[in-house]
Design a protein around this motif. Structure first.
Motif, PDB file in Angstrom:
ATOM      1  N   VAL A 124       0.836  -1.209   0.000  1.00 22.12           N
ATOM      2  CA  VAL A 124       0.000   0.000   0.000  1.00 22.12           C
ATOM      3  C   VAL A 124       0.868   1.256   0.000  1.00 22.12           C
ATOM      4  N   LYS A 125       1.935   1.233   0.775  1.00 20.22           N
ATOM      5  CA  LYS A 125       2.804   2.411   0.906  1.00 20.22           C
ATOM      6  C   LYS A 125       3.537   2.751  -0.396  1.00 20.22           C
ATOM      7  N   ILE A 126       3.945   1.709  -1.143  1.00 21.29           N
ATOM      8  CA  ILE A 126       4.747   1.977  -2.350  1.00 21.29           C
ATOM      9  C   ILE A 126       3.889   2.131  -3.607  1.00 21.29           C
ATOM     10  N   ALA A 127       2.586   1.835  -3.504  1.00 21.44           N
ATOM     11  CA  ALA A 127       1.717   1.908  -4.683  1.00 21.44           C
ATOM     12  C   ALA A 127       1.457   3.353  -5.098  1.00 21.44           C
ATOM     13  N   LYS A 128       1.192   3.545  -6.377  1.00 20.73           N
ATOM     14  CA  LYS A 128       0.767   4.846  -6.867  1.00 20.73           C
ATOM     15  C   LYS A 128      -0.631   5.143  -6.322  1.00 20.73           C
ATOM     16  N   ASN A 133      -5.035  -1.127  -4.337  1.00 20.79           N
ATOM     17  CA  ASN A 133      -5.633  -2.459  -4.297  1.00 20.79           C
ATOM     18  C   ASN A 133      -5.050  -3.388  -5.354  1.00 20.79           C
ATOM     19  N   ILE A 134      -4.741  -2.859  -6.513  1.00 19.29           N
ATOM     20  CA  ILE A 134      -4.092  -3.700  -7.519  1.00 19.29           C
ATOM     21  C   ILE A 134      -2.669  -4.024  -7.075  1.00 19.29           C
ATOM     22  N   LEU A 259      -6.378 -10.823  -9.384  1.00 23.99           N
ATOM     23  CA  LEU A 259      -6.127  -9.556 -10.066  1.00 23.99           C
ATOM     24  C   LEU A 259      -7.426  -8.800 -10.340  1.00 23.99           C
ATOM     25  N   LEU A 260      -8.485  -9.533 -10.665  1.00 23.50           N
ATOM     26  CA  LEU A 260      -9.791  -8.904 -10.905  1.00 23.50           C
ATOM     27  C   LEU A 260     -10.302  -8.237  -9.635  1.00 23.50           C
ATOM     28  N   GLY A 261     -10.099  -8.900  -8.497  1.00 23.30           N
ATOM     29  CA  GLY A 261     -10.528  -8.331  -7.225  1.00 23.30           C
ATOM     30  C   GLY A 261      -9.850  -7.015  -6.926  1.00 23.30           C
ATOM     31  N   GLY A 262      -8.556  -6.912  -7.265  1.00 21.70           N
ATOM     32  CA  GLY A 262      -7.838  -5.657  -7.075  1.00 21.70           C
ATOM     33  C   GLY A 262      -8.403  -4.537  -7.925  1.00 21.70           C
ATOM     34  N   LYS A 263      -8.723  -4.854  -9.183  1.00 16.72           N
ATOM     35  CA  LYS A 263      -9.264  -3.834 -10.089  1.00 16.72           C
ATOM     36  C   LYS A 263     -10.658  -3.384  -9.644  1.00 16.72           C
ATOM     37  N   ALA A 314      -8.046  -8.884  -2.154  1.00 12.41           N
ATOM     38  CA  ALA A 314      -7.700  -7.453  -2.183  1.00 12.41           C
ATOM     39  C   ALA A 314      -8.687  -6.599  -1.387  1.00 12.41           C
ATOM     40  N   PRO A 315     -10.009  -6.745  -1.593  1.00  8.79           N
ATOM     41  CA  PRO A 315     -10.915  -5.915  -0.791  1.00  8.79           C
ATOM     42  C   PRO A 315     -10.857  -6.233   0.703  1.00  8.79           C
ATOM     43  N   LEU A 316     -10.598  -7.496   1.055  1.00 10.89           N
ATOM     44  CA  LEU A 316     -10.485  -7.850   2.471  1.00 10.89           C
ATOM     45  C   LEU A 316      -9.286  -7.166   3.118  1.00 10.89           C
ATOM     46  N   LYS A 317      -8.161  -7.167   2.416  1.00 14.43           N
ATOM     47  CA  LYS A 317      -6.962  -6.523   2.958  1.00 14.43           C
ATOM     48  C   LYS A 317      -7.160  -5.010   3.052  1.00 14.43           C
TER      49      LYS A 317
END
Length: 388
Positions: A124-128, A133-134, A259-263, A314-317
């Motif tokens: 989460v910290k390094i993501a754009k 979530n992706i 991957l779909l869950g992240g999107k 992804a949504p759970l995290k």
């Protein structure tokens, strides 16, 4: 001045490789348990404790062992975590004593739990911005790829070179992951935690709701999956030699779902995504009780099951992280770590339920109970505000 900060994609690759190593170590024993039993000259139910003790280590390691290293930077936490994980796997590779091997598996499981706490926060910290979530999904993709490759890879290497060769190979992969983390991960400050924080995080009702949703959503598929071979053989009437290919198909669907869950979560937010995904889980799991009697339909249904089961990660995290920031100010990492333990508590409970249903009612009822396992999680999400 040229920017030397590692790119998010490279850092996420380092996390995904590490995640892959964790996943292979967890899943690989399923294909080589008979070989290990022969090596130690012990019954398979006894050797099966190597699987159980690993899961216990994950549950204990995630909330407890993250505390002593919490003041270190996330990068140093990862390096220490991976080094201990490496040592544990090397002990398995050289040990000729079952109890020493059992202890090493417990340590490896503890490090598995610790890793996913650190890696979730780091991703989460390094993501754009807007791609958090992706980023989580990409980090977890290593685990889902391990689900696809772990059992067949372990079986092949174990048959060709002996089961210990697998753990030497895992050691090599973890060593590569350590180098990648060292070179590619940026330095992210840690967050001091304490055992008092652990007790606080277990007393807050709105955090308990998060842990409950996680346990239900992640565990439910294992009511079916733990005994999927029996369902495919006895009800769907597939030949034994096709089971591995079907599980490979399921694993491929899991990668897509992850991957779909992240999107979806980046697009709709975690609460709306969980309502959609958990609702789909209930329908798709229950339908297996009908589709299992037709080979084509059950294959389609299993692919859908793999997608919705792993789309929830992804949504759970994200649900966990957002809730921790709102309700666990000052001890967010501790709340996230308990949620990581909840993943495996759900899996353990669901597998136990699946075994009880199989034994007393028959495998045909497992899909119905898998759907029922999701229901409390969906109800909790429905009573959660759309925006935390």
């Amino acid at each position: 001045m040229k920017n030397t900060m590692p790119s998010p994609s490279k850092a996420l690759f380092a996390l995904a490789l590490s995640s892959f190593c964790m996943g292979v170590t967890e899943f690989i024993l399923a294909g080589i348990l008979p070989d290990i039993a022969r090596y130690f000259d012990l019954p398979q139910p006894i050797v099966g404790w190597l699987v159980t003790i690993y899961a216990i280590g994950v549950v204990i390691g995630a909330p407890i062992l993250t505390i002593p290293i919490s003041r270190l930077s996330r990068k140093n936490q990862l390096l220490l975590n991976l080094f201990v994980f490496l040592c544990a796997n090397l002990v398995v590779a050289v040990s000729s004593n079952f109890y020493l091997t059992l202890c090493a598996r417990f340590v490896a499981g503890c490090m598995h739990g610790v890793f996913f706490v650190i890696a979730t926060i780091a991703a989460v910290k390094i993501a754009k911005k807007g791609k958090e979530n992706i980023a989580i999904a990409l980090m977890v993709s290593g685990l889902t790829i391990a689900l696809v490759t772990g059992i067949p890879l372990g079986t092949f290497i174990g048959q060709m070179f002996g089961f210990k060769a697998i753990f030497w190979l895992i050691g090599l992969l973890v060593s590569v992951a350590i180098v990648f983390v060292f070179w590619l991960m940026p330095s992210i400050p840690g967050e001091q935690a304490s055992f008092k924080d652990l007790l606080c995080a277990l007393k807050i009702p709105k955090l308990l709701r998060v842990y409950g949703v996680t346990a239900c959503a992640c565990g439910a598929s294992f009511v079916i999956y733990t005994y999927i071979a029996e369902l495919l053989l006895k009800i769907s009437k597939f030949d034994q030699h096709l089971i591995a290919s079907i599980l490979l198909l399921y694993g491929g669907s899991a990668i897509i779902g992850n991957l779909l869950g992240g999107k979806i979560t980046d697009s709709k937010g975690c609460i709306a995504s969980l309502r959609l995904i958990l609702g789909a889980q209930i329908i798709i799991y229950a339908l297996i009780s009908i589709s299992a009697y037709d080979q084509i339909l059950v294959l389609i249904n299993l692919c859908c099951m793999g997608i919705v089961a792993f789309a929830s990660i992804a949504p759970l995290k994200t649900f966990s992280i957002l809730s921790a920031h709102k309700y666990a100010k000052g001890f967010e990492s501790t709340a996230v770590s308990i949620n990581e333990g909840a993943f495996n508590v759900g899996i353990a409970c669901a597998s136990a339920l699946g075994g009880a249903v199989f034994a007393h009612l028959g495998i045909a009822f497992n899909p119905i109970f898998a759907a029922l396992f999701v229901v409390p999680g969906l109800l909790l999400v429905l009573y959660t505000p759309h925006t935390l």
